[in-house]
Design an enzyme around this catalytic site. Structure first.
Site, PDB file in Angstrom:
ATOM      1  N   GLY A 196     -17.269   0.696  13.778  1.00  0.00           N
ATOM      2  CA  GLY A 196     -16.012   1.105  14.368  1.00  0.00           C
ATOM      3  C   GLY A 196     -15.136  -0.117  14.463  1.00  0.00           C
ATOM      4  N   ASP A 214     -14.204  -1.384  20.196  1.00  0.00           N
ATOM      5  CA  ASP A 214     -14.544   0.012  20.458  1.00  0.00           C
ATOM      6  C   ASP A 214     -15.798   0.121  21.314  1.00  0.00           C
ATOM      7  OD1 ASP A 214     -12.403   0.995  19.121  1.00  0.00           O
ATOM      8  OD2 ASP A 214     -13.469   1.477  17.281  1.00  0.00           O
ATOM      9  N   GLY A 215     -16.526  -0.972  21.422  1.00  0.00           N
ATOM     10  CA  GLY A 215     -17.676  -0.988  22.322  1.00  0.00           C
ATOM     11  C   GLY A 215     -19.016  -0.833  21.633  1.00  0.00           C
ATOM     12  N   ASP A 242     -14.393   7.443  30.195  1.00  0.00           N
ATOM     13  CA  ASP A 242     -14.067   7.215  31.603  1.00  0.00           C
ATOM     14  C   ASP A 242     -12.598   6.796  31.772  1.00  0.00           C
ATOM     15  OD1 ASP A 242     -15.142   5.014  30.099  1.00  0.00           O
ATOM     16  OD2 ASP A 242     -15.047   3.775  31.928  1.00  0.00           O
ATOM     17  N   SER A 285       9.626  14.471 -24.652  1.00  0.00           N
ATOM     18  CA  SER A 285       9.395  15.890 -24.952  1.00  0.00           C
ATOM     19  C   SER A 285      10.217  16.337 -26.156  1.00  0.00           C
ATOM     20  CB  SER A 285       9.753  16.752 -23.736  1.00  0.00           C
ATOM     21  OG  SER A 285       8.971  16.352 -22.632  1.00  0.00           O
ATOM     22  N   SER A 293       3.316   8.495 -17.766  1.00  0.00           N
ATOM     23  CA  SER A 293       2.104   7.657 -17.720  1.00  0.00           C
ATOM     24  C   SER A 293       2.442   6.174 -17.579  1.00  0.00           C
ATOM     25  CB  SER A 293       1.214   7.914 -18.939  1.00  0.00           C
ATOM     26  OG  SER A 293       1.946   7.906 -20.140  1.00  0.00           O
TER      27      SER A 293
END
Lengths: 304, 616
Positions: free
Chosen positions: B14, B18-19, B151, B457, B524
């Site tokens: 993480g 984040d602990g 918490d 084209s 492309s």
């Protein structure tokens, strides 16, 4: 077959992993050596080396760094073991340190360890030209060890640089080194103290009797029991050796190895006692308490 | 009890803070692994270094290096060990900082489960995504989403559910077998080793209960037999054994084996161990095999089940996680280790780089440290391997710098590139040769590349008319037309453009197989993708035609009114305006439509085709 049934799946896995690492080290390096420190971890390591190369013998010698302050029982066990197994045993002592009378008592544990262990090890590795050394260190012993690789690269002068460790993926070990560099290899990295004892019991591996409780002459120092193994241990004022039922969780130089009071005289008793223990094994090793991060510093300098 | 105990290896990852370390410290503490003297030392450390005020700072247990303790961050992986009556655990605590991603990958490579920590007050961060993608790439299939610091948000169920839902959406394509979301507080111990009374709305297991129960069996024993030979054991004249660890499958005395590289076969005579010969060995066991026949086998070879040979090739495609300080450069030689084999390898092309926070593929020329890319590699000798997704042990490799010996990359093989080696393509009697012969023509892909409005084209249309009139069987693939159907899920980001061309190329390949002459008109813009097309097709079947008009001319023509919109900022990623066009360096044909009419350009193409015997 019987051997496999002796082991739990967990121990069988650890055993196979360690055998693979031992074989890898033996194949990938020109001149490997097994650092044999006589303790329980070394006993397990040696046992695994015998298994790894069966029916041949381990293709490397054993090396013991003798500070001259080991327990007498350790030295006799060491010599008997090498003889019994028919293995080449090299013993090295730092002659310069000996001449300077470096010792664990008046020199202090830090200097003693530096000169008689770390420097002695570097001397021995250089003298014999070893480019890889197996050791029995485990990651659960100490927090800088918890960070170390299984194949731990050492630069010139045997320096460990913890911030430049090679990433180690699966078992794809990077065994490439240049001349002057070396590798420390730790097959027991993933073992815990419990695993070591469980394995010793399952495989019936001989260990130094000091691990079992016996009546021994000891004095109380720094909260632990120090064994009076010979006449070199100066007694302090008012200090009289007393006989106590004690045993050792780890073995090193006797003035630096604290014993614990115990009645455990058999392996099952040791294991039972350990499972109830609330204190770590390294507590008995005075050298770890020399200062915060002391192990990391020692390892950077080339200590095992 | 002890006999049934198995092992779970997991990692925590993480973002920074984040602990992670706190969570592991909490697990170790509550499982009784932290000894009293360690605890005392920790109290002293907490007062000296702590970032937690008065509370015990469990992170200091794990951040064992001086630099880590001084900076209050985790730099390297720490391995910790604990056990409950039903399971042993090895946990790798991995760094959150992006610069140490390679150490995180080290921990992930041996883990079968990942705990992704998310700070409930912050929600998902790029690093949570990055780590999830790396875990997925390295083959982890079980995820615990531990939403921590509940918490601090008053154990808000709605917030928990929202983060969990966001993560599941993000992770849907990562191939995880299960994702278990848990509301926790590592510092306070909520839902770690017991259910918390503060989350009555949460009905799942607490963390330790989940870790004890989760089934992560990869069942390597059920896979085909793979035995990378580690060492040839020859203690004397009479014994010649092959030592190694079974990477997968099982083997019994008497079983047939094959040397993967050459196909040489024999039978297992004995399975030797120090505890006596075994009748059978399974994945994970370290044994020594002796064979019934003398065949030349060395360290680095692989013994396999003859009924399930792995791929053997000297070129393959692999996901590469770059770890070197120097960037990865295609064309440079590196040492490659796979199994016990070492060889020299070169990255022949970097197909694309994975943008790890969005999972988008982007064109790239090199990989920087911690980048992940899909690469093609070419080796000095053929290697035997399985795709990593099928077999971690036989599908992974590392790259090592030839000079510094630094480990510069971890690689996960996708598939071999040498077409004949492994493709069990269904063989039809009416094949491309039969079809093209019946049409009396040679299939070819005419690839018109250039800016919008350059005339691709228009020219392709004229060329096709002429070929059709001459009795040729043709088909036109047009970028716009494809985007209305097959590619209508793609946008115009670099990643989508890469995918658009890949699909066009695959479709063109099928039409070529059908014996047709194919005309492709696609902007492309990236060289890499046009090169990919060239490599996708047999030599000589790709004709790159650069339809080149100055951007000013295209803007002036603006047949679809797109440049006007792009300049007004209405179209993002418009080639030539806000997105690059990498002009071909050595096109097969170069049509300057600013100087020639469309008819003249079409005639140039037809002339070239006549020269090749394709047009008459």
């Amino acid at each position: 077959m019987a051997g496999l049934q002796r082991l739990t799946p967990h121990l069988a896995r650890l055993e196979a992993e360690a055998i693979g690492i031992l074989r890898e080290g033996a194949c990938a390096f020109r001149r490997p050596v097994l650092l044999y420190s006589i303790g329980k971890d070394s006993s397990v390591l040696l046992h695994l080396a015998l298994k790894a190369f069966f029916p041949g013998k381990p293709p490397f010698p054993l090396l013991h760094i003798d500070t001259t302050w080991k327990f007498r029982e350790m030295i006799s066990f060491r010599d008997a073991t090498a003889k019994r197994l028919g293995l080449e045993l090299l013993v090295h002592t730092n002659a310069e340190g000996l001449a300077r009378a470096i010792n664990p008592i008046t020199s202090g544990s830090a200097l003693h360890t530096q000169v008689m262990k770390t420097e002695a090890l570097r001397q021995a590795l250089d003298m014999h030209g070893f480019d890889a050394a197996f050791g029995g260190a485990r990651r659960d012993e100490e927090k800088s060890r918890a960070k170390e690789r299984i194949f731990s690269f050492r630069g010139p002068g045997h320096i460990w640089e913890p911030r430049l460790q090679r990433p180690e993926l699966l078992s794809l070990f990077n065994t490439r080194i240049h001349p002057g560099e070396s590798m420390r290899i730790f097959p027991l990295s993933n073992w815990t103290e419990f695993d070591v004892w469980d394995y010793i019991a399952a495989e019936n591996i001989p260990v130094v009797p000091l691990y079992f409780a016996a009546a021994r002459p000891v004095v109380r120092r720094s909260g632990g029991w120090i064994m009076v193994d010979d006449e070199r241990l100066p007694l302090e004022d008012g200090e009289t050796p007393e006989t106590k039922m004690v045993r050792f969780r780890t073995l090193g130089c006797y003035p630096l190895s604290g014993a614990i009071e115990s009645m455990a005289t058999t392996l099952p008793e040791i294991i039972t006692e350990m499972r109830a223990a609330r204190r770590s094994e390294r507590e008995g090793r005075l050298i770890d308490h020399d200062g915060e991060a002391s192990m990391e510093r020692k390892k950077r300098e080339g200590y095992f | 009890m002890a006999a049934k105990r198995d092992l779970l290896r997991f990692i925590t990852c993480g973002s920074v803070d984040d602990g992670k370390s706190t969570l592991i410290g909490r697990l170790l503490h509550d499982c009784g692994v932290i000894f009293e003297d360690t605890y005392t030392a920790l109290s002293a450390d907490s007062q000296r270094h702590s970032t937690t005020g008065d509370a015990m700072d469990f992170a200091l247990l794990l951040d064992g290096l001086e630099a880590e303790r001084q900076q209050g961050i985790t730099i390297d992986v720490a391995y910790r060990y604990f056990a409950t009556p039903c399971r042993s655990f090895i946990v790798a605590d991995t760094p959150g900082h992006e610069q140490y991603t390679r150490n995180m990958a080290t921990g992930a490579s041996t883990a079968s489960l990942a705990i992704i920590l998310v700070d409930a007050t912050k929600g998902l961060l790029p690093q949570s995504r990055r780590h999830s993608i790396i875990c997925s790439l390295l083959g982890i299939r079980h995820v615990v989403l531990a939403i921590n610091k509940m918490d601090l948000i008053g154990f808000d169920a709605a917030r928990f559910t929202a983060i969990a839902a966001e993560y599941r959406t993000f992770a849907a394509a990562l191939g995880f077998q299960d994702i278990t979301a848990l509301p926790i507080s590592a510092r306070q111990g909520d839902n770690i080793t017991s259910l918390s009374s503060k989350t009555p709305w949460y009905r799942g297991p607490f963390l330790l209960a989940h870790l004890e129960a989760v089934d992560v069996a990869a069942d390597d024993a059920a896979k085909p037999f793979r035995f990378p030979v580690q060492w040839v054991n020859r203690p004397d004249e009479d014994f010649r054994g092959f030592a190694g660890t079974l990477a997968s499958g099982r083997i019994a005395a008497g079983d047939a084996i094959m040397l993967a590289a050459t196909g040489a076969q024999s039978r297992v005579a004995r399975i030797v161990t120090a505890d006596g010969d075994l009748p059978e060995a399974v994945a994970g066991q370290a044994v020594t095999l002796t064979l019934a026949d003398e065949i030349d086998i060395a360290r680095g070879d692989m013994l396999v089940a003859p009924s399930a040979r792995p791929e053997t090739a000297d070129q393959f495609a692999a996901d590469v996680l770059w770890m070197g300080n120097e960037p990865m450069l295609p064309g440079r030689d590196y040492l490659l280790r796979i199994g016990h084999a070492w060889t020299t390898a070169r990255v022949t092309s970097l197909r694309h780089r994975l943008e790890v926070t969005t999972r988008e593929y982007q064109a790239a020329r090199q990989l920087e440290m911690n980048d992940i890319g899909l690469c093609h590699l070419s080796c000095l000798q053929p290697l035997s391997f399985d795709p990593y997704a099928k077999n971690r042990a036989t599908g992974a490799f590392i790259l090592v710098d030839r000079f510094t010996h630094e480990t510069v990359a971890a690689g996960m093989i996708r598939h071999g590139l040498r077409r004949a080696t492994n493709i069990h393509r269904a063989a039809f009697t009416v094949d491309r040769t039969a079809r093209s012969e019946s049409y009396g023509q040679r299939p070819i892909l005419l690839w018109f590349t250039g800016l919008s409005g350059s005339g691709k084209s228009t020219i392709a249309n004229l060329v096709e008319q002429a070929l059709f009139a001459a009795g040729r069987h043709c088909y036109s693939l047009d970028g716009d037309n494809l985007r209305l159907g097959l590619c209508n899920d793609l946008g115009f980001t670099p990643a989508d453009r890469v995918e658009n061309i890949r699909r066009a190329g695959e479709v063109a390949k099928l039409f070529l197989d059908a014996g047709l002459i194919v005309l492709g008109s696609f902007i492309s813009p990236f060289r890499a993708e046009r090169q990919m097309l060239r490599e996708l097709l047999p030599a000589g079947e790709f004709l790159e035609i650069h339809v080149d008009a100055p951007i000013e001319t295209c803007i002036a023509r603006d047949p679809k009114g797109l440049y006007a919109k792009a300049k007004a900022g209405l179209i993002p990623n418009f080639t030539g305006i806000s997105s690059p066009y990498e002009a071909p360096e050595n096109p097969d044909m170069h049509l300057k439509t600013g100087d020639f009419t469309a008819e003249e350009c079409a005639e140039q193409v037809l002339q070239a085709l006549r020269g090749k015997g394709i047009a008459c």
